[in-house]
Design an enzyme around this catalytic site. Structure first.
Site, short mmCIF file in Angstrom:
data_model
loop_
_atom_site.label_atom_id
_atom_site.label_comp_id
_atom_site.label_asym_id
_atom_site.label_seq_id
_atom_site.Cartn_x
_atom_site.Cartn_y
_atom_site.Cartn_z
N LYS A 91 44.79 33.53 25.28
CA LYS A 91 44.22 32.58 26.25
C LYS A 91 42.94 33.12 26.87
O LYS A 91 42.09 32.34 27.32
CB LYS A 91 45.25 32.24 27.33
N GLU B 179 39.46 41.28 29.60
CA GLU B 179 40.22 41.62 28.40
C GLU B 179 39.85 40.77 27.19
O GLU B 179 40.01 41.19 26.05
CB GLU B 179 41.72 41.47 28.68
N ALA C 209 45.87 38.35 40.52
CA ALA C 209 46.27 39.38 41.48
C ALA C 209 45.93 38.98 42.91
O ALA C 209 46.69 39.27 43.84
CB ALA C 209 45.59 40.70 41.12
N SER D 5 43.49 45.69 40.08
CA SER D 5 43.92 44.59 40.95
C SER D 5 45.36 44.18 40.67
O SER D 5 46.15 43.95 41.60
CB SER D 5 42.98 43.39 40.80
N TRP D 6 45.75 44.11 39.40
CA TRP D 6 47.08 43.62 39.06
C TRP D 6 48.15 44.66 39.40
O TRP D 6 49.19 44.33 39.96
CB TRP D 6 47.13 43.24 37.59
N LYS E 139 47.55 42.54 29.39
CA LYS E 139 47.37 41.44 28.43
C LYS E 139 46.24 41.77 27.46
O LYS E 139 45.10 41.99 27.87
CB LYS E 139 47.06 40.14 29.18
N GLY F 270 52.29 35.74 32.60
CA GLY F 270 52.34 34.41 33.18
C GLY F 270 51.05 34.07 33.89
O GLY F 270 50.16 34.91 34.02
#
Length: 342
Positions: free
Chosen positions: A194, A284, A143, A12-13, A107, A139
């Site tokens: 995160k 992830e 997506a 997706s990203w 990430k 950031g």
């Protein structure tokens, strides 16, 4: 100035960034690991598996031929899952030279080594690629929203600020705003850890603990991220920015967040195995939890939320029991990092 860019990873990203880069006038090649997915994207003009609601312009070339994609451009975007970054970097090694710029948008932290993705890339491709040609672009960005041109902000970080600024110029559009930062370690730690806090937030929501608990997890999550990042040499101020607080807030609260979704399912009683089998995209935070837990243990860093998520994911602990442990810990001062440094 328009340039040729190859995006490795048609999830997706990678797909969303290809669409955004194409809108900026760049010649974009999107590499898919599987030929059948490349064929489907070419045939349908969209990514039916990972981003079905976003149209992919015909100007984006799609291929499953890795050498072809590598040779099409000297600017590479690594958009594969973080645990495959070492493999893709190794596969690309024969095509690297000192003019190649590599941008990591994956990430995560490598479980076996505790390395961030640019550190993994440096470990494999530097040399021949200079360390300063490695850039991380992180950031608060889902997506689904970037692909549909919703306003988004990212941070490009590199040890070479001229490279960071070049990436800033390449990726900037009227809907994608890029800032620059020299704190590569801080940007990568914030953007990766995160995901652990997003799993915790999802678990809390799944159990039904409410808004107060979510706010506490986000706030104390930043404290944990800052604690780890500072121990690793990052600038603590980075974690109040887009790749710290910004990324944490969006990942802990958004319906698009895979990590939050996974945590919520666990909070409702599903097992990790059941959830991962049902997801066609990588969360992830699962691997990152293991990597960061091991890192914190090795460095002697207090990370109670990370320890709690690790216990639930890998030790069979129940969310209610873990919350009881968190809530009955010994009393602390809120300014933990500053008190510790005095």
């Amino acid at each position: 100035m328009p340039c040729a860019i190859s995006v490795f990873g048609a999830g997706s990203w990678g797909t969303a960034l290809s669409v955004s880069l194409s809108s900026g006038g760049h010649a974009v090649t999107l590499w898919a690991r599987r030929q059948d997915l490349a064929n489907a994207i070419q045939h349908e003009g969209r990514n039916p598996e990972y981003l079905p609601d976003v149209s992919i312009p015909a100007s984006v070339a799609v291929t499953a031929d890795l050498p072809l994609a590598a040779q099409q451009a000297s600017c590479w975007v690594i958009a594969t899952p973080s645990h495959t970054v070492r493999k893709i970097a190794t596969d690309l090694l024969d095509f690297c030279d000192q003019e190649t710029t590599v941008i990591s948008v994956a990430k995560g932290i490598e479980t076996e080594t505790g390395l961030t993705t640019t550190a993994v890339l440096a470990n494999v491709v530097s040399p021949p690629i200079p360390r300063g040609n490695l850039v991380v672009l992180y950031g608060p960005s889902h997506a689904e929203e970037v692909g549909t041109r919703k306003p988004t902000t990212l941070v490009a970080a590199s040890t070479n600020m001229r490279q960071a600024e070049a990436v800033q110029e390449i990726f900037m559009t009227d809907r994608l705003r890029i800032y620059v930062n020299s704190d590569v370690k801080g940007v990568e730690i914030g953007g990766s850890v995160k995901n652990i806090m997003a799993i915790a937030s999802g678990i809390s929501d799944g159990v039904g603990y409410g808004d107060n608990a979510r706010a506490a997890l986000i706030t104390r999550g930043i404290a944990e991220i800052q604690r780890l990042g500072s121990a690793l040499g990052a600038d603590p101020r980075t974690f109040t920015g887009l790749t710290g607080l910004g990324d944490l807030v969006v990942t802990c609260t958004s319906r698009h967040s895979r990590n939050r979704h996974l945590g919520e399912a666990i909070g409702r009683g599903a097992t990790l195995g059941e959830i991962t089998k049902s997801m066609n995209m990588v969360a992830e935070g699962v691997r990152t939890t293991k990597a960061v837990y091991n890192m914190a243990q090795r460095l002697g860093i207090e990370m109670p939320i990370t320890e709690a998520v690790y216990g639930i994911l890998f030790e069979g602990k129940q969310p209610h029991d873990v919350v009881q442990e968190l809530m009955t810990r010994s009393a602390k001062q809120e300014e933990w990092l500053q008190v510790q440094e005095r």
